[in-house]
Design a protein around this motif. Structure first.
Motif, mmCIF file in Angstrom:
data_model
loop_
_atom_site.group_PDB
_atom_site.id
_atom_site.type_symbol
_atom_site.label_atom_id
_atom_site.label_comp_id
_atom_site.label_asym_id
_atom_site.label_seq_id
_atom_site.Cartn_x
_atom_site.Cartn_y
_atom_site.Cartn_z
ATOM 1 N N LYS A 1 -7.985 -0.031 -9.731
ATOM 2 C CA LYS A 1 -7.227 1.074 -9.180
ATOM 3 C C LYS A 1 -5.747 0.985 -9.493
ATOM 4 N N ILE A 2 -5.092 -0.396 -9.037
ATOM 5 C CA ILE A 2 -3.848 -0.364 -9.346
ATOM 6 C C ILE A 2 -3.495 -0.605 -10.761
ATOM 7 N N LYS B 1 -9.731 6.911 -7.891
ATOM 8 C CA LYS B 1 -10.648 6.618 -6.815
ATOM 9 C C LYS B 1 -11.904 6.193 -7.197
ATOM 10 N N GLU C 1 0.818 -1.335 0.012
ATOM 11 C CA GLU C 1 -0.047 0.052 -0.025
ATOM 12 C C GLU C 1 0.820 1.183 0.015
ATOM 13 N N ARG D 1 -14.013 0.802 -8.156
ATOM 14 C CA ARG D 1 -14.230 0.189 -6.958
ATOM 15 C C ARG D 1 -13.553 -0.668 -6.547
ATOM 16 N N LEU D 2 -12.961 -1.652 -7.434
ATOM 17 C CA LEU D 2 -12.102 -2.585 -7.226
ATOM 18 C C LEU D 2 -10.673 -2.151 -6.917
ATOM 19 N N LYS D 3 -9.823 -2.685 -5.975
ATOM 20 C CA LYS D 3 -8.446 -2.294 -5.879
ATOM 21 C C LYS D 3 -7.801 -2.837 -6.889
ATOM 22 N N ASP D 4 -7.582 -4.032 -7.716
ATOM 23 C CA ASP D 4 -7.228 -4.315 -8.773
ATOM 24 C C ASP D 4 -7.151 -3.224 -9.937
ATOM 25 N N ILE E 1 1.820 2.261 -3.544
ATOM 26 C CA ILE E 1 0.834 2.828 -4.172
ATOM 27 C C ILE E 1 0.908 4.371 -3.993
ATOM 28 N N LYS E 2 0.714 4.394 -2.586
ATOM 29 C CA LYS E 2 0.863 5.886 -2.029
ATOM 30 C C LYS E 2 1.942 6.899 -2.708
#
Length: 59
Positions: free
Chosen positions: A42-43, A34, A15, A37-40, A18-19
């Motif tokens: 976003k990545i 943002k 994490e 919805r899904l973290k994948d 990513i930040k």
């Protein structure tokens, strides 16, 4: 000629990494990330920006 670039996305992306990458992005790109919805997703969006920048720099 077509050039193909591939990025292997490790599921264990930490994490804070990513930040740290997000600090170098515009507010517009961050707000777009943002919205996913899904973290994948976003990545993927985040890393697509990194890939584009690295291709431009290396040309």
């Amino acid at each position: 000629m077509v050039e193909v670039n591939v990025v292997k996305i490790d599921k264990d992306i930490i994490e804070y990494m990513i930040k740290e990458i997000a600090l170098h992005l515009s507010q517009e790109r961050i707000s777009r990330i943002k919205r996913f919805r899904l973290k994948d997703d976003k990545i993927r969006c985040l890393l697509s920006e990194v890939l584009i920048r690295s291709i431009i720099i290396n040309k």
